[in-house]
Each structure stands twice: as structure tokens, then as C-alpha cells.
Design an enzyme around this catalytic site. Structure first.
Site, PDB file in Angstrom:
ATOM      1  CB  THR A  34      75.276   3.463  32.585  1.00 41.85           C
ATOM      2  OG1 THR A  34      74.423   2.771  33.484  1.00 41.85           O
ATOM      3  CG2 THR A  34      75.291   2.726  31.255  1.00 41.85           C
ATOM      4  CD  GLU A 112      73.390   7.167  33.304  1.00 35.14           C
ATOM      5  OE1 GLU A 112      74.397   6.513  33.026  1.00 35.14           O
ATOM      6  OE2 GLU A 112      73.002   8.118  32.598  1.00 35.14           O
TER       7      GLU A 112
HETATM    8  C1  5RP Z   1      74.875   6.654  29.825  1.00 32.60           C
HETATM    9  C2  5RP Z   1      75.603   7.887  30.179  1.00 32.60           C
HETATM   10  C3  5RP Z   1      77.088   7.817  30.220  1.00 32.60           C
HETATM   11  O1  5RP Z   1      77.499   8.107  31.518  1.00 32.60           O
HETATM   12  C4  5RP Z   1      77.646   8.805  29.234  1.00 32.60           C
HETATM   13  O2  5RP Z   1      77.136   8.495  27.952  1.00 32.60           O
HETATM   14  C5  5RP Z   1      79.182   8.751  29.200  1.00 32.60           C
HETATM   15  O3  5RP Z   1      79.596   7.526  28.694  1.00 32.60           O
HETATM   16  P1  5RP Z   1      81.129   7.165  28.478  1.00 32.60           P
HETATM   17  O4  5RP Z   1      81.774   7.215  29.832  1.00 32.60           O
HETATM   18  O5  5RP Z   1      81.096   5.797  27.863  1.00 32.60           O
HETATM   19  O6  5RP Z   1      81.710   8.187  27.531  1.00 32.60           O
HETATM   20  O7  5RP Z   1      75.034   8.931  30.435  1.00 32.60           O
HETATM   21  O8  5RP Z   1      73.519   6.874  29.667  1.00 32.60           O
END
Ligand code: 5RP
Length: 234
Positions: A34, A112
Site C-alpha cells: 500500500t 502488510e
Molecule cells: C502504508 C505503508 C506505506 O507503504 C508507507 O506509508 C509508504 O508510503 P508511500 O510509498 O506513500 O510513501 O506502510 O501503511
């Protein structure tokens, strides 16, 4: 102590996200993380499905990745049907030189983590701003609403300063895809992430936390368009 990274977009995220998609080949069961970085991975996988006949099954980690994967034309399955995956690809909010990561900026860290430990290989893909000598960002902790106050007390006893994550464009707290609250916890510099991970996991009412110590490989998208790959030494 620095603030948690927000989901801002950047060319480095695109570079990193697309590079990680190159690890996927036909026949694979793939965990789809995500966030804005892995969104590029999902879109690139969708392009390969459509244009190159890539034949994969994805397992999503959130409503966000489910919607993106469906839009991209990636066939989906579940952990109930396929409990062992070949590969999982995800982003991170911060990652140190020993490949220990903080995740959960999008409040999807519980699913995740389940997906990442179900995969034979867990790859994290980030832009270079996420790399750090040490972990010092806020640690997201998903908590059963019933248990919020006892969990807050236990976290304070561990030296953490928890704050309930508030929603944007909705009054009150963030509610995760699992129907729970998120506490963002300040621990300062986390000297022993593995130990803290175990301590948080052992608090009744904690559904999942954002410390990940199971990253096998890291893809870093750099400003010059290059990608650096770091593999965990076994
Ligand atoms: C979601 C996550 C994301 O992988 C993390 O926040 C990184 O997000 P982005 O790629 O938008 O910076 O752990 O729960």
C-alpha cells in the site's frame, strides 16, 4: 525525532516502484503493498499484464491496493486460497542500513505484515528520503478500540508517547481497513527495533505495529534516476 513521512509523490518513488515490478514474472503469487510508491509497482504490473501477457495472481494489503489492482487489471486471490506467496513488494516510511523498517503511514501495516511474512521474499521499495542510519519516526500501532486506554498505558510504560491518529475529511479517529484505531507513537531513536517489536506485539489489544524486521531486499530510487539494491546478508 522527525515527523512521519506523508504520502507525497516524487519521480524517485516512480523509479523505485517500477524497478521493483521487474522482479515479478509469470506464474508468481505476489503480495501488493500500500502507498504511493508501490502504487507505481501495481500500475506497472497492470501494464505488463495488458501489454505483455504477464500472468500473475496478486494478494492485496488494503482497500487502496485492491482498487488499484482491479483498475490495473491484475487478477486477485486471497491468503485463504494461497497462504504462501512468492514475493511481496511494499513501501516504507523509514528504513535503516540493517533493513529494519517503519511502516504504517497509510494505516495498512497489519495486513502488510501478514502478507510480507507469507511471502518467500519481501522487497521494500522507497525513494532515498526514506533511508536513515537509525529508526526515529513515529511507530504506528493498530489497536482494538476496546483496548485503547490499556494499550496507551502499556506503551507509556515502554517509554513511548502515543497519539491517536485523527482522520482527514472525517471527524474523529482514523479507522483502519480492519475497523481499528491507530496510535502514532514517538519513541525517539529506536536503538533495538527487534526488541521493541516484540514488546509491542506482546501487549494485549495491539493488533499490529509498524516495525518490520523481515525485509529481504531494498530498492532505493535516487534523484539521478538510478536504483540502488541492497540485499539482506543471510
Ligand atoms: C502504508 C505503508 C506505506 O507503504 C508507507 O506509508 C509508504 O508510503 P508511500 O510509498 O506513500 O510513501 O506502510 O501503511
Amino acid at each position: 525525532m522527525t515527523e512521519r513521512n506523508t504520502s507525497t509523490d516524487s519521480p524517485e518513488k516512480r523509479t523505485a516502484g517500477i524497478a521493483a515490478a521487474g522482479l515479478v514474472s509469470s506464474g508468481m503469487l505476489v503480495g501488493l503493498g500500500t502507498g504511493s510508491t508501490v502504487a507505481y509497482t501495481i500500475k506497472e504490473l497492470g501494464r505488463r499484464v495488458r501489454e505483455e501477457g504477464l500472468d500473475i495472481l496478486g494478494v492485496v494489503t488494503s482497500y487502496q491496493s485492491e482498487m488499484l489492482a482491479i483498475e490495473a487489471g491484475i487478477r486477485l486471490t486471497t491468503l485463504a486460497q494461497h497462504p504462501e506467496l512468492d514475493l511481496a513488494i511494499d513501501g516504507a516510511d523509514q528504513i535503516d542500513s540493517e533493513l529494519r523498517a517503519i511502516k504504517g503511514g497509510g494505516a495498512a501495516h497489519t495486513r502488510e505484515k501478514i502478507v510480507s511474512v507469507s511471502a518467500k521474499r519481501f522487497v521494500v521499495t522507497v525513494d532515498e528520503s526514506k533511508t536513515s542510519k537509525q529508526l526515529d519516526k513515529l511507530v504506528p500501532v493498530e489497536v482494538l478500540p476496546f483496548a485503547k486506554e490499556p494499550v496507551v498505558k502499556k506503551i507509556r510504560e515502554l517509554g513511548g508517547k502515543p497519539q491517536l491518529r485523527s482522520a482527514v475529511k472525517k471527524d474523529g479517529p482514523v479507522i483502519t481497513d480492519n475497523g481499528n484505531f491507530v496510535l502514532d507513537v514517538e519513541f525517539g531513536v529506536i536503538k533495538e527495533p527487534e526488541a521493541l517489536a516484540l514488546q509491542l506485539s506482546s501487549i494485549p489489544g495491539v493488533v499490529g505495529h509498524g516495525i518490520f524486521c523481515n525485509v529481504d531486499e531494498l530498492y532505493i530510487g535516487n534523484k539521478d534516476g538510478s536504483v540502488k539494491v541492497i540485499t539482506r546478508q543471510k
